[in-house]
Scaffold this motif. Structure first.
Motif, PDB file in Angstrom:
ATOM      1  N   LEU A   1       0.611  -1.144  -0.006  1.00 35.54           N
ATOM      2  CA  LEU A   1      -0.020  -0.075  -0.037  1.00 35.54           C
ATOM      3  C   LEU A   1       0.740   1.193   0.077  1.00 35.54           C
ATOM      4  O   LEU A   1       0.615   2.251  -0.649  1.00 35.54           O
ATOM      5  CB  LEU A   1      -1.008   0.083   1.121  1.00 35.54           C
ATOM      6  N   LEU A   2       1.892   1.039   0.686  1.00 36.17           N
ATOM      7  CA  LEU A   2       2.887   2.253   0.805  1.00 36.17           C
ATOM      8  C   LEU A   2       3.346   2.760  -0.578  1.00 36.17           C
ATOM      9  O   LEU A   2       3.624   3.845  -1.054  1.00 36.17           O
ATOM     10  CB  LEU A   2       4.011   2.001   1.923  1.00 36.17           C
ATOM     11  N   ILE A   3       3.648   1.632  -1.456  1.00 31.22           N
ATOM     12  CA  ILE A   3       3.860   1.814  -2.899  1.00 31.22           C
ATOM     13  C   ILE A   3       2.925   2.419  -3.764  1.00 31.22           C
ATOM     14  O   ILE A   3       3.107   3.059  -4.572  1.00 31.22           O
ATOM     15  CB  ILE A   3       4.966   0.764  -3.232  1.00 31.22           C
ATOM     16  N   VAL A   4       1.982   1.336  -3.651  1.00 30.76           N
ATOM     17  CA  VAL A   4       0.782   1.568  -4.671  1.00 30.76           C
ATOM     18  C   VAL A   4      -0.141   2.896  -4.292  1.00 30.76           C
ATOM     19  O   VAL A   4      -0.501   3.615  -5.359  1.00 30.76           O
ATOM     20  CB  VAL A   4      -0.177   0.514  -4.779  1.00 30.76           C
ATOM     21  N   GLY A   5       0.011   3.257  -3.245  1.00 31.03           N
ATOM     22  CA  GLY A   5      -0.969   4.465  -2.901  1.00 31.03           C
ATOM     23  C   GLY A   5      -0.538   5.813  -3.476  1.00 31.03           C
ATOM     24  O   GLY A   5      -1.267   6.323  -4.308  1.00 31.03           O
ATOM     25  N   PRO A   6       0.716   6.220  -3.531  1.00 32.70           N
ATOM     26  CA  PRO A   6       1.165   7.280  -4.134  1.00 32.70           C
ATOM     27  C   PRO A   6       0.917   7.236  -5.732  1.00 32.70           C
ATOM     28  O   PRO A   6       0.499   8.233  -6.049  1.00 32.70           O
ATOM     29  CB  PRO A   6       2.484   7.444  -3.639  1.00 32.70           C
ATOM     30  N   VAL A   7       1.113   6.177  -6.173  1.00 29.95           N
ATOM     31  CA  VAL A   7       0.983   5.989  -7.778  1.00 29.95           C
ATOM     32  C   VAL A   7      -0.521   6.372  -8.000  1.00 29.95           C
ATOM     33  O   VAL A   7      -0.827   7.188  -9.016  1.00 29.95           O
ATOM     34  CB  VAL A   7       1.497   4.592  -8.272  1.00 29.95           C
ATOM     35  N   ILE A   8      -1.732   5.680  -7.401  1.00 27.38           N
ATOM     36  CA  ILE A   8      -2.828   5.973  -7.548  1.00 27.38           C
ATOM     37  C   ILE A   8      -3.300   7.459  -7.432  1.00 27.38           C
ATOM     38  O   ILE A   8      -3.754   7.947  -8.230  1.00 27.38           O
ATOM     39  CB  ILE A   8      -3.765   5.042  -6.673  1.00 27.38           C
ATOM     40  N   GLY A   9      -2.628   7.937  -6.445  1.00 25.51           N
ATOM     41  CA  GLY A   9      -2.872   9.490  -6.105  1.00 25.51           C
ATOM     42  C   GLY A   9      -2.494  10.448  -7.322  1.00 25.51           C
ATOM     43  O   GLY A   9      -3.009  11.000  -7.739  1.00 25.51           O
ATOM     44  N   VAL A  10      -1.327  10.010  -7.731  1.00 21.75           N
ATOM     45  CA  VAL A  10      -0.560  10.715  -9.126  1.00 21.75           C
ATOM     46  C   VAL A  10      -1.629  10.713 -10.208  1.00 21.75           C
ATOM     47  O   VAL A  10      -1.917  11.491 -10.994  1.00 21.75           O
ATOM     48  CB  VAL A  10       0.941  10.397  -9.253  1.00 21.75           C
ATOM     49  N   ILE A  11      -2.005   9.541 -10.565  1.00 20.05           N
ATOM     50  CA  ILE A  11      -2.915   9.046 -11.549  1.00 20.05           C
ATOM     51  C   ILE A  11      -4.262  10.040 -11.562  1.00 20.05           C
ATOM     52  O   ILE A  11      -4.612  10.737 -12.409  1.00 20.05           O
ATOM     53  CB  ILE A  11      -3.105   7.723 -11.876  1.00 20.05           C
ATOM     54  N   VAL A  12      -4.718   9.924 -10.180  1.00 22.70           N
ATOM     55  CA  VAL A  12      -5.852  10.940 -10.196  1.00 22.70           C
ATOM     56  C   VAL A  12      -5.721  12.201 -10.275  1.00 22.70           C
ATOM     57  O   VAL A  12      -6.572  13.234 -10.999  1.00 22.70           O
ATOM     58  CB  VAL A  12      -6.752  10.588  -8.634  1.00 22.70           C
ATOM     59  N   ILE A  13      -4.605  12.833  -9.837  1.00 22.24           N
ATOM     60  CA  ILE A  13      -4.177  14.530  -9.843  1.00 22.24           C
ATOM     61  C   ILE A  13      -4.148  14.578 -11.510  1.00 22.24           C
ATOM     62  O   ILE A  13      -4.644  15.562 -11.746  1.00 22.24           O
ATOM     63  CB  ILE A  13      -3.144  14.587  -9.121  1.00 22.24           C
ATOM     64  N   ILE A  14      -3.389  13.743 -12.054  1.00 20.87           N
ATOM     65  CA  ILE A  14      -3.341  14.141 -13.570  1.00 20.87           C
ATOM     66  C   ILE A  14      -4.647  14.056 -14.235  1.00 20.87           C
ATOM     67  O   ILE A  14      -5.162  15.090 -15.163  1.00 20.87           O
ATOM     68  CB  ILE A  14      -2.536  13.143 -14.104  1.00 20.87           C
ATOM     69  N   LEU A  15      -5.750  13.119 -14.015  1.00 20.36           N
ATOM     70  CA  LEU A  15      -7.029  13.358 -14.446  1.00 20.36           C
ATOM     71  C   LEU A  15      -7.749  14.600 -14.258  1.00 20.36           C
ATOM     72  O   LEU A  15      -8.492  15.232 -14.946  1.00 20.36           O
ATOM     73  CB  LEU A  15      -7.646  12.097 -14.216  1.00 20.36           C
TER      74      LEU A  15
END
Length: 586
Positions: free
Chosen positions: A491-505
């Protein structure tokens, strides 16, 4: 007067020209010899000639030494051949006519006379054989010709062949050597060949009459190089396996050394100038009895009901006459080590290095030692343990969390219980033979807490102040972390990746809504049963590019819009709004 001077000048120039022409055509005699060394008691024939002409008589010259001048030895002889029996530098010239006209003097030829002297090659060494790499001096001995200052030739020849009486060589291979002397065009005969035999580089041999030093005594070591002599010896000692070998004696003429200290000894021989060394000898281990540490092994390591325990004690060196003694290791918490209680039946020692224990039930530790024919004891062996997984009232070990496998970074508690107020937790791993909790964890009263790392796999047990040993526990550490820690890491690795994708959208949608270049849009909505749609596109006749964004709620809303060519028209203020009349579809 003036005319007379001119005539004399013309005559002088004409005479100089004629003389130059005569010198240019003046022939040169040629001297040849069939051989240049006169055999002992023999002679050599020299021949003088002038090419393509006849009528000559010959003068012969000889230079006796390099420091002397050439002297005539024959003059005006008609024979072109001359037989000579003395060495020197010879030359000749031809002459004819009256007055006599002479050729240029011929080339010079060195002729050497062989003296009836036989030199001898000797080796200047007081030992044999000669070894490869050893420096050897050869000497050329000439008996006869006393007072003669000889120069020397050596065979086989090389770039470094000397002209002196002695020839120093580094022996590489077996070979044959000979010499001769020379002086003032006199040569001795070649000596008989000296056969030089070269052997491979030797290795010194070290022996000892015994390998155990008696109390207050010493041991004699002997170093030798087989089938050769002339050696002096260097001695070495390695005090322990972790130390380096050190010089203890250097250039000793005797190959015998008496030692009273234990260690690993070796030696090598050296001789000659420069010194040629043998290979270092074999190593010999010398022991003081109290420095010998036996090695104890136990079988089996884990107890099973009704099984016997075999103790085996090995002593090096395996000399005859050892007696073996057996002991139980009793924990001594005051010294962080053990005291030893002799096992029944081993008080007087046994020549058998095997001891069998019957009906062993609980975890226990054992040691052994031996006594040699000098009546001195060796040191005690290191403790070896036989483990039982069954707890008993006097001492038991429990592990929390109680599971077979533990993971890196886990915190594990090892608790001791039993008939004692003092406890220590002991451990044996593959990398650390024996250690207590103060080394690998934190001991608090009767509990040892450790934070699991990869090197914590091993066997753990408790030892009490009253001398009891608990059951043993085998702890295995997995290379991966625990499942909870692993999930948290994911979760510590995947969470920031998902957050970056949402911000880009979100940035992309915001950009679409704020774009100034959008003047056409389409509204698609379902109204009633026929699903009618409304479209408003201004300023262009062709279809506009369509962009869609979808938002999910209780219903779906689609916004479709086209880019208009008249988007910046100031006469249509209503069109400044990017979105209008948006209704949720049914």
């Amino acid at each position: 007067m003036k005319n007379a001077l001119l005539c004399m000048l013309d005559f002088f120039l004409l005479w100089s020209f004629i003389s130059a022409q005569d010198d240019a055509s003046k022939p040169r005699a040629t001297m040849t010899a069939k051989k240049d060394i006169i055999p002992a008691g023999g002679d050599v024939t020299l021949t003088c000639s002038v090419s393509n002409s006849a009528g000559w008589k010959f003068d012969w010259f000889r230079q006796e030494s390099q420091s002397s001048e050439a002297q005539p030895i024959r003059t005006n002889v008609p024979e072109r051949d001359l037989r000579v029996s003395d060495g020197g530098v010879y030359s000749c010239r031809g002459g004819r006519g009256d007055p006599i006209f002479y050729t240029e003097t011929s080339n010079q030829g060195s002729i050497w006379k062989t003296a009836p002297i036989n030199p001898k090659v000797t080796v200047q060494a007081s030992w044999s054989p000669i070894f490869r790499g050893e420096t050897v001096t050869l000497r050329c001995e000439i008996h006869g010709g006393e007072g003669t200052k000889w120069w020397y030739n050596w065979r086989p020849t090389s770039r470094n062949s000397p002209t002196s009486r002695e020839y120093r060589i580094i022996a590489a291979d077996s070979g044959r050597y000979s010499c001769r002397g020379r002086e003032s065009y006199v040569l001795t005969q070649w000596s008989d060949d000296l056969s030089l035999t070269v052997s491979s580089k030797p290795r010194a041999t070290l022996t000892a009459k015994r390998d155990i030093i008696p109390a207050g005594g010493s041991v004699t070591l002997t170093c030798l190089v087989s089938n050769s002599s002339g050696w002096k010896f260097d001695w070495f000692r390695q005090e322990s396996e972790s130390s380096e070998t050190q010089f203890i004696k250097n250039n000793e003429p005797d190959g015998v050394l008496r030692v009273s200290e234990g260690g690993t000894y070796s030696c090598k021989g050296g001789r000659g100038d420069p010194v040629f060394y043998t290979e270092t000898s074999n190593e010999v281990a010398i022991f003081k009895t109290d420095q010998i540490v036996p090695v104890l092994s136990v079988s089996p390591s884990w107890l099973s009901p009704g099984a016997s325990v075999n103790l085996s004690c090995e002593v090096k060196p395996q000399s005859a006459g050892w007696e073996f003694f057996w002991y139980k290791a009793v924990p001594d918490l005051s010294s962080t080590y053990y005291t030893f209680e002799q096992l029944p039946g081993s008080e007087s020692g046994s020549q058998q290095n095997l001891y069998i224990i019957h009906d062993q039930t609980f975890t226990a530790g054992y040691v052994c030692r031996a006594r040699g024919d000098t009546a001195e004891f060796t040191a005690y062996s290191k403790p070896k343990f036989v483990w039982s997984a069954d707890p008993h009232p006097a001492g038991s070990l429990s592990v929390s969390p109680d599971r077979v496998q533990h993971f890196i970074s886990d915190s594990v508690s090892l608790s001791c219980e039993g008939n004692s107020a003092e406890w220590r937790v002991m451990r044996i791993t593959e990398t650390v033979p024996l250690s207590n909790c103060s080394i690998f964890g934190n001991m608090n009263r009767s509990t040892c807490t450790i934070h699991i790392d990869w090197h914590h796999s091993g066997v753990y047990w408790c030892e009490s102040g009253s001398g009891e040993l608990s059951n043993a526990v085998n702890i295995t550490v997995q290379a991966l972390s625990s499942p909870v820690s692993s999930l948290f890491s994911v979760l510590l690795i995947v969470g920031p990746v998902i957050g970056v994708i949402v911000i880009i959208l979100l940035i992309f949608l915001w950009h679409c809504r704020r774009s100034k270049g959008l003047q056409c849009f389409r509204l698609n909505q379902s109204e009633g049963s026929n699903g009618a749609s409304a479209t408003n596109c201004r300023g262009i006749q062709t279809d506009c590019p369509i962009y869609s964004s979808r938002f999910q709620d209780d219903s779906s809303i689609y916004e479709n819009f086209r880019i208009s060519g008249n988007a910046m028209n100031p006469h249509h203020p209503a069109e400044d709004s990017h979105y209008a009349n948006v209704k949720p579809g049914n």
